[in-house]
Structures are given as C-alpha cells and as structure tokens.
Design an enzyme around this catalytic site. Structure first.
Site, mmCIF file in Angstrom:
data_model
loop_
_atom_site.group_PDB
_atom_site.id
_atom_site.type_symbol
_atom_site.label_atom_id
_atom_site.label_comp_id
_atom_site.label_asym_id
_atom_site.label_seq_id
_atom_site.Cartn_x
_atom_site.Cartn_y
_atom_site.Cartn_z
ATOM 1 N N CYS A 1 -12.439 -5.823 -6.687
ATOM 2 C CA CYS A 1 -13.122 -6.476 -5.517
ATOM 3 C C CYS A 1 -13.768 -7.640 -5.993
ATOM 4 O O CYS A 1 -13.571 -8.476 -6.902
ATOM 5 C CB CYS A 1 -13.921 -5.442 -4.548
ATOM 6 N N ASP B 1 -15.954 -5.205 2.992
ATOM 7 C CA ASP B 1 -16.934 -5.352 2.074
ATOM 8 C C ASP B 1 -18.041 -4.779 2.784
ATOM 9 O O ASP B 1 -18.713 -5.428 3.661
ATOM 10 C CB ASP B 1 -17.263 -6.684 1.262
ATOM 11 N N ASN C 1 -17.461 -5.897 -7.984
ATOM 12 C CA ASN C 1 -17.016 -4.726 -8.760
ATOM 13 C C ASN C 1 -18.261 -3.528 -8.706
ATOM 14 O O ASN C 1 -18.718 -2.815 -9.774
ATOM 15 C CB ASN C 1 -16.791 -4.895 -10.124
ATOM 16 N N CYS D 1 -19.080 -1.884 -5.197
ATOM 17 C CA CYS D 1 -18.684 -1.084 -3.945
ATOM 18 C C CYS D 1 -17.392 -0.711 -3.902
ATOM 19 O O CYS D 1 -17.141 0.493 -4.068
ATOM 20 C CB CYS D 1 -19.324 -1.851 -2.566
ATOM 21 N N ARG D 2 -16.602 -1.687 -3.731
ATOM 22 C CA ARG D 2 -15.219 -1.248 -3.214
ATOM 23 C C ARG D 2 -14.367 -0.722 -4.524
ATOM 24 O O ARG D 2 -13.750 0.259 -4.429
ATOM 25 C CB ARG D 2 -14.414 -2.291 -2.334
ATOM 26 N N SER D 3 -14.222 -1.643 -5.374
ATOM 27 C CA SER D 3 -13.238 -1.249 -6.389
ATOM 28 C C SER D 3 -13.844 -0.042 -7.225
ATOM 29 O O SER D 3 -13.091 0.833 -7.688
ATOM 30 C CB SER D 3 -13.101 -2.520 -7.345
#
Length: 165
Positions: free
Chosen positions: A13, A133, A16, A18-20
């Site tokens: 993301c 995001d 690095n 939150c999402r990934s």
C-alpha cells in the site's frame, strides 16, 4: 512463478501501516487454518509501502484496534518497497491502482508485470476495485477495510490453490 521452496507474497500500500500489514497478517491467519499446497507451511507473507513516510513504524493503532475486535493482532514494521522485491516475491499484491502504478514504474522494462496484481481482483463478496485507504477516516473505515481484506485474502488463497494444483 512459484519458488520451489515456498510461495512468497508481498502486500503493498502507500505507507505500509494500514492496508498492507492488515493483508499480510490476515493472510497469515487464514493460512493457519489451511492444509495442502497452500498453507502456513508453504506460503510466506510480507508487506511494504510505496512511500517511505512511516518506515519502521508499527501498524496504525486504529487498524490494530479493528483487528483486535476480530480476535487478531497485527504485527510488523513498515518498510518501503524496493526494486529487489521483484526478485524476492512470487506475487506482489497492490491495494489500489495508484500503488500498482508506482510499483510497475520501478520495474525494469516491465518484466514483472505479470506478478503484480490488484488485491480486489480476488474479492468474493465485495464489489470494490481498490482497497480504500482508511487513514484519514473514522473507525468504520478501518472495520470496512479489515472485512474487505479478509474477503480478498481468502479469495487470493483460493486462486493460489487453483494455480498450484
């Protein structure tokens, strides 16, 4: 595309945090319940960000809280995506089209294009094309992203099962 030892997945993301890292930790959790060619014994997961904004930081507190509400803890430290990652990973899973463009922009002569995919391609229940995001939003956004990634990560593992079999 799959290494002889283990299949290596990299989730990417922007920052690095939150999402990934959520995708990385959710996938590890899902792999624990699987046996056969796609399991914790055969797949390694990591995550990175296309930017260096948060290098060394743990996953965002709000994302960790969303995970805790589901009985999962998020671990890891942010790192930036590197050109060497193309050689280290069999699959690079971008959280959105912007991340995918940034990843492909550093690929030497486009030779790794086939291993860079969008995470939402593997959603089974959600219609999203990008993982949003949640960084600038409220708790609902973090919960939504967690559930979306749980769906997409499970879908990717099913895809990987079909690819390996």
């Amino acid at each position: 595309m799959t290494s002889p030892e283990k299949t290596r997945l990299l989730f990417v993301c922007l920052g690095n945090i939150c999402r990934s890292p959520t995708a990385e930790n959710v996938t590890r959790h899902l792999l624990q319940a699987r046996t056969g060619p796609v399991s914790a014994a055969t797949v390694l997961c990591d995550s990175a960000g296309t930017s260096g904004y948060h290098v060394g930081a743990p996953p965002d507190r709000r994302m960790r809280q969303a995970a805790q509400r589901r009985g999962l803890s998020l671990t890891g430290r942010s790192r930036q995506f590197e050109v060497a990652d193309f050689e280290q990973f069999d699959w690079i899973l971008a959280m959105d089209r912007s991340n995918q463009r940034d990843i492909l922009a550093v690929a030497p002569s486009g030779q790794y294009r086939d291993r860079v995919r969008l995470m939402c391609e593997f959603c089974r229940q959600y219609p999203d094309t990008d993982v949003p995001d949640p960084y600038y939003g409220g708790a609902d956004g973090f919960d939504y992203v967690f559930d979306l990634l749980t769906d997409a990560c499970g879908g990717f593992l099913d895809f990987l099962d079909r690819e390996i079999s």
